[in-house]
Write an enzyme that holds these catalytic residues in place. Structure first.
Site, PDB file in Angstrom:
ATOM      1  N   LYS A 171       0.832  -1.167  -0.013  1.00  0.00           N
ATOM      2  CA  LYS A 171      -0.073  -0.086  -0.038  1.00  0.00           C
ATOM      3  C   LYS A 171       0.880   1.307  -0.075  1.00  0.00           C
ATOM      4  O   LYS A 171       1.575   1.652   0.865  1.00  0.00           O
ATOM      5  CB  LYS A 171      -1.101   0.136   1.100  1.00  0.00           C
ATOM      6  CG  LYS A 171      -2.102   0.957   1.118  1.00  0.00           C
ATOM      7  CD  LYS A 171      -2.541   1.588   2.270  1.00  0.00           C
ATOM      8  CE  LYS A 171      -2.012   2.832   2.698  1.00  0.00           C
ATOM      9  NZ  LYS A 171      -1.825   4.104   1.977  1.00  0.00           N
ATOM     10  N   GLU A 174      -1.372   7.186  -0.226  1.00  0.00           N
ATOM     11  CA  GLU A 174      -2.638   7.556  -1.226  1.00  0.00           C
ATOM     12  C   GLU A 174      -2.362   9.117  -1.908  1.00  0.00           C
ATOM     13  O   GLU A 174      -2.638   9.183  -3.034  1.00  0.00           O
ATOM     14  CB  GLU A 174      -3.847   7.967  -0.472  1.00  0.00           C
ATOM     15  CG  GLU A 174      -3.748   8.872   0.487  1.00  0.00           C
ATOM     16  CD  GLU A 174      -3.238   8.396   1.959  1.00  0.00           C
ATOM     17  OE1 GLU A 174      -2.492   7.520   1.983  1.00  0.00           O
ATOM     18  OE2 GLU A 174      -3.434   9.024   3.055  1.00  0.00           O
ATOM     19  N   GLY A 224       6.604   5.967   7.844  1.00  0.00           N
ATOM     20  CA  GLY A 224       5.894   7.040   7.908  1.00  0.00           C
ATOM     21  C   GLY A 224       5.825   7.775   9.136  1.00  0.00           C
ATOM     22  O   GLY A 224       6.883   7.809   9.969  1.00  0.00           O
ATOM     23  N   GLY A 225       4.720   8.373   9.688  1.00  0.00           N
ATOM     24  CA  GLY A 225       4.959   9.103  10.898  1.00  0.00           C
ATOM     25  C   GLY A 225       4.811   8.407  12.088  1.00  0.00           C
ATOM     26  O   GLY A 225       4.392   7.280  12.216  1.00  0.00           O
ATOM     27  N   THR A 228       1.264   7.467  13.477  1.00  0.00           N
ATOM     28  CA  THR A 228       0.702   6.366  12.869  1.00  0.00           C
ATOM     29  C   THR A 228       1.388   5.014  13.081  1.00  0.00           C
ATOM     30  O   THR A 228       0.723   4.100  13.346  1.00  0.00           O
ATOM     31  CB  THR A 228       0.820   6.474  11.179  1.00  0.00           C
ATOM     32  OG1 THR A 228       0.320   7.618  10.932  1.00  0.00           O
ATOM     33  CG2 THR A 228      -0.034   5.264  10.344  1.00  0.00           C
ATOM     34  N   GLY A 229       2.728   5.020  13.407  1.00  0.00           N
ATOM     35  CA  GLY A 229       3.297   3.911  13.656  1.00  0.00           C
ATOM     36  C   GLY A 229       2.986   3.419  14.933  1.00  0.00           C
ATOM     37  O   GLY A 229       2.805   2.178  15.351  1.00  0.00           O
ATOM     38  N   GLU A 246      10.018   2.497  10.427  1.00  0.00           N
ATOM     39  CA  GLU A 246      10.791   3.726  10.181  1.00  0.00           C
ATOM     40  C   GLU A 246      10.029   4.786  10.330  1.00  0.00           C
ATOM     41  O   GLU A 246       9.127   5.261   9.405  1.00  0.00           O
ATOM     42  CB  GLU A 246      11.588   3.537   8.850  1.00  0.00           C
ATOM     43  CG  GLU A 246      12.764   4.097   8.674  1.00  0.00           C
ATOM     44  CD  GLU A 246      12.710   5.550   8.455  1.00  0.00           C
ATOM     45  OE1 GLU A 246      12.106   6.641   9.068  1.00  0.00           O
ATOM     46  OE2 GLU A 246      13.446   6.100   7.234  1.00  0.00           O
ATOM     47  N   CYS A 280      13.492  11.892   5.891  1.00  0.00           N
ATOM     48  CA  CYS A 280      13.395  11.409   7.405  1.00  0.00           C
ATOM     49  C   CYS A 280      14.828  11.767   8.125  1.00  0.00           C
ATOM     50  O   CYS A 280      14.756  11.962   9.293  1.00  0.00           O
ATOM     51  CB  CYS A 280      13.111  10.023   7.318  1.00  0.00           C
ATOM     52  SG  CYS A 280      13.891   9.054   6.487  1.00  0.00           S
ATOM     53  N   GLU A 381       9.548  17.100  14.998  1.00  0.00           N
ATOM     54  CA  GLU A 381       9.698  16.864  13.360  1.00  0.00           C
ATOM     55  C   GLU A 381       8.665  17.753  12.705  1.00  0.00           C
ATOM     56  O   GLU A 381       7.493  17.397  12.857  1.00  0.00           O
ATOM     57  CB  GLU A 381       9.621  15.322  12.865  1.00  0.00           C
ATOM     58  CG  GLU A 381      10.113  15.147  11.439  1.00  0.00           C
ATOM     59  CD  GLU A 381       9.954  13.759  11.193  1.00  0.00           C
ATOM     60  OE1 GLU A 381       8.991  13.211  11.294  1.00  0.00           O
ATOM     61  OE2 GLU A 381      10.861  13.258  10.506  1.00  0.00           O
TER      62      GLU A 381
HETATM   63  O1  TXE Z   1       2.173  10.295   7.475  1.00  0.00           O
HETATM   64  P1  TXE Z   1       1.544   8.842   7.802  1.00  0.00           P
HETATM   65  P2  TXE Z   1       1.581  11.485   7.155  1.00  0.00           P
HETATM   66  C1  TXE Z   1       6.350  12.006   9.314  1.00  0.00           C
HETATM   67  C2  TXE Z   1       6.619  13.502   9.127  1.00  0.00           C
HETATM   68  C3  TXE Z   1       4.987  13.941   8.831  1.00  0.00           C
HETATM   69  C4  TXE Z   1       4.059  12.971   9.626  1.00  0.00           C
HETATM   70  C5  TXE Z   1       2.862  12.807   8.974  1.00  0.00           C
HETATM   71  O2  TXE Z   1       6.812  14.131  10.331  1.00  0.00           O
HETATM   72  O3  TXE Z   1       4.874  15.276   8.867  1.00  0.00           O
HETATM   73  O4  TXE Z   1       4.712  11.612   9.585  1.00  0.00           O
HETATM   74  O5  TXE Z   1       2.934  12.559   7.644  1.00  0.00           O
HETATM   75  C6  TXE Z   1      -0.464   5.095   5.947  1.00  0.00           C
HETATM   76  N1  TXE Z   1      -2.771   2.249   9.393  1.00  0.00           N
HETATM   77  N2  TXE Z   1       6.649  11.064   8.134  1.00  0.00           N
HETATM   78  O6  TXE Z   1       0.571  11.762   7.692  1.00  0.00           O
HETATM   79  O7  TXE Z   1       0.085   9.180   8.257  1.00  0.00           O
HETATM   80  C7  TXE Z   1      -0.651   6.303   4.861  1.00  0.00           C
HETATM   81  O8  TXE Z   1      -1.847   5.993   4.001  1.00  0.00           O
HETATM   82  C8  TXE Z   1      -1.876   1.910   8.237  1.00  0.00           C
HETATM   83  C9  TXE Z   1       7.942  10.501   8.368  1.00  0.00           C
HETATM   84  O9  TXE Z   1       1.618  11.675   5.619  1.00  0.00           O
HETATM   85  O10 TXE Z   1       2.314   8.099   8.654  1.00  0.00           O
HETATM   86  C10 TXE Z   1       0.581   6.379   4.140  1.00  0.00           C
HETATM   87  O11 TXE Z   1       0.578   5.236   3.294  1.00  0.00           O
HETATM   88  N3  TXE Z   1      -1.276   2.634   7.593  1.00  0.00           N
HETATM   89  C11 TXE Z   1       8.229   9.820   7.159  1.00  0.00           C
HETATM   90  C12 TXE Z   1       1.545   5.952   5.227  1.00  0.00           C
HETATM   91  O12 TXE Z   1       0.967   5.534   6.479  1.00  0.00           O
HETATM   92  C13 TXE Z   1      -1.675   4.032   7.637  1.00  0.00           C
HETATM   93  C14 TXE Z   1       7.600   9.844   5.647  1.00  0.00           C
HETATM   94  C15 TXE Z   1       2.333   7.310   5.783  1.00  0.00           C
HETATM   95  O13 TXE Z   1       1.417   8.326   6.331  1.00  0.00           O
HETATM   96  C16 TXE Z   1      -2.469   4.494   8.797  1.00  0.00           C
HETATM   97  C17 TXE Z   1       6.488  10.531   5.804  1.00  0.00           C
HETATM   98  C18 TXE Z   1      -3.068   3.524   9.747  1.00  0.00           C
HETATM   99  N4  TXE Z   1      -3.772   4.007  10.558  1.00  0.00           N
HETATM  100  C19 TXE Z   1       5.776  11.235   6.959  1.00  0.00           C
HETATM  101  N5  TXE Z   1      -2.533   5.842   8.466  1.00  0.00           N
HETATM  102  C20 TXE Z   1       9.674   8.851   6.837  1.00  0.00           C
HETATM  103  N6  TXE Z   1       9.829   8.023   8.236  1.00  0.00           N
HETATM  104  O14 TXE Z   1      10.398   9.033   6.330  1.00  0.00           O
HETATM  105  C21 TXE Z   1      -1.855   6.254   7.528  1.00  0.00           C
HETATM  106  N7  TXE Z   1      -1.290   5.171   7.117  1.00  0.00           N
END
Ligand code: TXE
Length: 494
Positions: A171, A174, A224-225, A228-229, A246, A280, A381
């Protein structure tokens, strides 16, 4: 289109999602938005393909050959993929081309790693026993990617999953799905059996829970964030899934007075403002020795004010827009909070005022001076082009400030003293430390975070290990009774 069990299809409920350019809001594509039924079908397909052994029983060399073929196909289609990536993210085409080259290198790295013998025997000190340590694919994986380096972050997951013999549901974000769709086409063309690679599109708020809590999924790998992690960890706990996370960082970049100052300044600018800070490992937390503070900050502010921003086709641009309006608003609030808590705004701090940026999500490179570790803007961040500056007087202070964070993804330090460099690199609790450099990585070396920057490692050899279970097989070559319990004759024991 979604890709489930070897077939391309629309969403079962007809859902659609528009992809819009971060540069000017233009419509780029409309893609299906998966329903929960689609997610269930994809997980079922992955589970069935894994359990049937249709792919997991392939030899290591056959799986490596598949991954190597995918690398060839990625190279063939590099220009097409770079264009899609640049459209979705708003980054310059040249940066997207670098990213695709890194994707190819990632697939080649894991293809090569799969040819190395993974299994071994151990000496358990018994002549009649053969003790084998064997590595097996972990099973069905949900692979969830972010939007900043869409295909690259996915490649770090897909390539080792395939080499290991896993089946997966991918996935992408989006916001940036186009390159992932193309990758799945190439995996199909390379000859992966139906059900091994499945593609689900849609926001995490709709499809995320199903992908990360379903009992049929063995591992979730997520980039991701942090918020969410944490949600994913909670959901995965019910079935004790393996997790690879990560979650970004707030990365210290330390400059000592005995460094090559010009090189340090130039790398500090790149480290903080590359891809408008949507990295990141961005070095947005500058930590400078007091005696050089004024010179360093003055020069960084001058350089930051010169950075030319522009869209994918602007050849003179040096960096681009933020990914979305909501992200831009998040960076604006972060900057407002920094000003409110006393950080001194030296440059930037607002949207680009250029007419050609009016319909996009452009935020100017920003520098905050007079910061300290208790500030929100130092600890959180922003994921935007915002650098904070802190001062230190001693080596111990520099280390303490650099480690005063809940994150631990990466950090950099500049000094002309090699012994000091070794001491500070060892003391920093971050997954990657750059000495007299900032930012480069290679697929051969592990990538991942200490503390709340994540769990596990991507790339290197550990990046393959995340997708493997380890089994110990003990074989007694001359079976005998254990003799632990006394073997009474019938009626002998009262
Ligand atoms: O990330 P999300 P967002 C950090 C950065 C940014 C913050 C939020 O600080 O400002 O995260 O960004 C999927 N279950 N990074 O909101 O939501 C989502 O669809 C499963 C750091 O865009 O974490 C997408 O595919 N999946 C970073 C992915 O998670 C879920 C890179 C990332 O989105 C979900 C990006 C759920 N409940 C943002 N909710 C890095 N580590 O490099 C969302 N997603």
């Amino acid at each position: 289109m979604l890709y489930i069990n070897g077939s391309w299809r629309d969403s079962s409920n007809g859902g659609k999602h528009e992809i819009r350019s971060p540069h000017d809001g233009a419509l780029i594509a409309s893609v299906p938005q998966a329903s929960i039924d689609d997610v269930n079908d994809a997980i079922a397909a992955a589970r069935a393909s894994f359990d049937s052994g249709v792919f997991s029983s392939w030899s290591w060399s056959k799986r490596s050959a598949l991954v190597s073929t995918i690398a060839d196909l990625l190279e063939r289609d590099a220009a097409i993929i770079a264009k899609k990536e640049s459209d979705d993210t708003g980054k310059r085409i040249i940066e997207a081309e670098y990213d695709v080259a890194d994707v190819v290198a990632t697939f080649r790295h894991f293809a090569k790693l799969g040819l190395k013998e993974q299994d071994h025997t151990v000496d358990v000190g018994l002549a009649n026993v053969t003790s084998q340590i064997v590595h097996e694919p972990i099973g069905v994986c949900s692979l969830i990617g972010p939007w900043n380096y869409p295909l690259l972050q996915i490649a770090w997951k897909v390539a080792p999953a395939l080499v290991a013999g896993c089946s997966f549901i991918l996935k992408p974000s989006e916001l940036t799905p186009q390159s992932a769709i193309h990758l799945i086409k190439l995996i199909e063309e390379a000859g992966a059996p139906a059900g091994v690679a499945n593609l689900i599109l849609g926001p995490g708020s709709v499809v995320g829970n199903a992908l990360t809590t379903d009992p049929r999924v063995d591992l979730v790998s997520f980039t991701g964030g942090l918020t969410t992690g944490k949600t994913i960890m909670v959901g995965a706990a019910a079935t004790v899934k393996k997790l690879a996370l990560e979650l970004g960082g707030k990365n210290p970049h330390i400059i000592f007075a005995d460094a090559d100052i010009d090189a340090a300044i130039d790398n500090a600018v790149t480290g903080a403002f590359l891809h408008s800070g949507q990295v990141c490992s961005a070095g947005t937390r500058l930590i400078v020795e007091r005696s050089i503070h004024d010179r360093v900050v003055k020069e960084i502010v001058r350089r930051a004010g010169q950075i030319r921003m522009g869209g994918p086709s602007d050849l003179s641009a040096e960096t681009g827009p933020l990914i979305s309006e909501s992200h831009l608003k998040g960076v604006e609030s972060y900057v407002a909070a920094g000003v409110a808590e006393g950080a001194k705004l030296l440059v930037g701090g607002k949207r680009s005022q250029l007419p050609e940026h009016a319909r996009g999500w452009y935020f100017l490179p920003t520098v905050f001076d007079e910061c300290n570790t208790s500030m929100h803007c130092v600890q959180e961040e922003s994921f935007g082009p915002v650098m904070t500056v802190e001062i230190f007087d001693t080596e111990a202070q520099a280390i303490a400030i650099g480690n005063d964070t809940i994150f631990g993804l990466s950090g950099g330090l500049w000094t002309g003293d090699s012994l000091k460099a070794a001491r500070v690199a060892s003391a920093l609790r971050h997954g990657t430390v750059w000495v007299n450099d900032y930012g480069p990585y290679r697929p051969q070396a592990e990538w991942g975070g200490y503390k709340q920057s994540g769990i596990g490692r991507e790339l290197g050899s550990h990046g393959l290990g995340e997708y493997l279970e380890i089994k110990h097989i003990w074989t007694n070559n001359s079976p005998s009774k254990s003799g632990w319990f006394h073997d009474f004759a019938e009626g002998e024991r009262q």
